[in-house]
Design a protein around this motif. Structure first.
Motif, PDB file in Angstrom:
ATOM      1  N   ILE A 109       0.840  -1.205   0.000  1.00  0.00           N
ATOM      2  CA  ILE A 109       0.000   0.000   0.000  1.00  0.00           C
ATOM      3  C   ILE A 109       0.874   1.255   0.000  1.00  0.00           C
ATOM      4  CG2 ILE A 109      -1.654   1.339   1.378  1.00  0.00           C
ATOM      5  CD1 ILE A 109      -2.954  -0.994  -0.103  1.00  0.00           C
ATOM      6  N   ASP A 110       1.960   1.239   0.765  1.00  0.00           N
ATOM      7  CA  ASP A 110       2.868   2.377   0.820  1.00  0.00           C
ATOM      8  C   ASP A 110       3.479   2.651  -0.551  1.00  0.00           C
ATOM      9  OD1 ASP A 110       4.297   4.425   2.377  1.00  0.00           O
ATOM     10  OD2 ASP A 110       6.074   3.203   1.955  1.00  0.00           O
ATOM     11  N   HIS A 111       3.855   1.603  -1.265  1.00  0.00           N
ATOM     12  CA  HIS A 111       4.425   1.763  -2.605  1.00  0.00           C
ATOM     13  C   HIS A 111       3.402   2.382  -3.557  1.00  0.00           C
ATOM     14  CE1 HIS A 111       5.717   0.273  -6.644  1.00  0.00           C
ATOM     15  NE2 HIS A 111       6.855   0.779  -6.208  1.00  0.00           N
ATOM     16  N   ILE A 112       2.169   1.909  -3.479  1.00  0.00           N
ATOM     17  CA  ILE A 112       1.104   2.483  -4.313  1.00  0.00           C
ATOM     18  C   ILE A 112       0.944   3.972  -3.996  1.00  0.00           C
ATOM     19  CG2 ILE A 112      -1.394   2.466  -4.762  1.00  0.00           C
ATOM     20  CD1 ILE A 112      -1.271  -0.599  -3.995  1.00  0.00           C
ATOM     21  N   THR A 113       0.860   4.281  -2.719  1.00  0.00           N
ATOM     22  CA  THR A 113       0.657   5.663  -2.286  1.00  0.00           C
ATOM     23  C   THR A 113       1.791   6.564  -2.742  1.00  0.00           C
ATOM     24  OG1 THR A 113      -0.569   4.872  -0.369  1.00  0.00           O
ATOM     25  CG2 THR A 113       0.254   7.126  -0.266  1.00  0.00           C
ATOM     26  N   HIS A 114       3.012   6.093  -2.602  1.00  0.00           N
ATOM     27  CA  HIS A 114       4.186   6.874  -3.004  1.00  0.00           C
ATOM     28  C   HIS A 114       4.085   7.283  -4.473  1.00  0.00           C
ATOM     29  CE1 HIS A 114       8.355   7.932  -3.762  1.00  0.00           C
ATOM     30  NE2 HIS A 114       8.441   6.953  -4.640  1.00  0.00           N
ATOM     31  N   HIS A 115       3.834   6.324  -5.335  1.00  0.00           N
ATOM     32  CA  HIS A 115       3.804   6.630  -6.766  1.00  0.00           C
ATOM     33  C   HIS A 115       2.506   7.316  -7.193  1.00  0.00           C
ATOM     34  CE1 HIS A 115       7.683   5.058  -7.659  1.00  0.00           C
ATOM     35  NE2 HIS A 115       7.401   3.895  -7.086  1.00  0.00           N
TER      36      HIS A 115
END
Length: 135
Positions: A109-115
């Motif tokens: 989820i953090d990776h999705i949010t970052h990008h």
């Protein structure tokens, strides 16, 4: 717990797809600076990253980082994102409640949010107001 994770995932899916939808087709080739992905490539990376993070950190299956060829065009990359979210949702649904790999889920989820945050900046660079954040 699983219901909360599925709600978090659904919110991420809804907002990510809304960000993708906000960019007109002709803006999918836009990049705000040299050396960065186009909007289209960025969205594809989000989708591929979901598969990779899921495989390694949710399903526990070691997978090399080997990105698939980029899907081009608003319709194709949006479909790719939808499929990635559906695949991740199935893995969460299939996991036993006490065996849910929370660290892996939240890293994904953090990776999705970052990008996705980067994608909202791309929209602003094109003069487009990003969709209202959903939580």
């Amino acid at each position: 717990m699983k219901a909360n994770l599925k709600k978090t995932l659904e919110n991420a899916r809804t907002y990510t797809l809304a960000v993708a939808e906000a960019m007109p087709e002709e803006g999918f080739g836009f990049k705000p600076a040299d050396g960065v992905w186009t909007f289209n490539e960025l969205l594809h990376h989000i989708g591929y990253g979901m598969y990779w993070w899921e495989e390694n950190y949710i399903r526990g299956q070691a997978a090399d980082w080997a990105p698939t060829p980029v899907t081009y065009g608003k319709q194709a990359v949006t479909k790719y994102l939808e499929q990635a979210f559906a695949h991740l949702d199935k893995s969460v649904a299939a996991a036993k409640e006490k065996e849910l790999p929370l660290e892996g889920f939240f890293a994904t989820i953090d990776h999705i949010t970052h990008h996705r945050g980067q994608a909202t900046v791309y929209l602003r660079c094109k003069g487009i107001t990003p969709p209202e954040y959903m939580y």
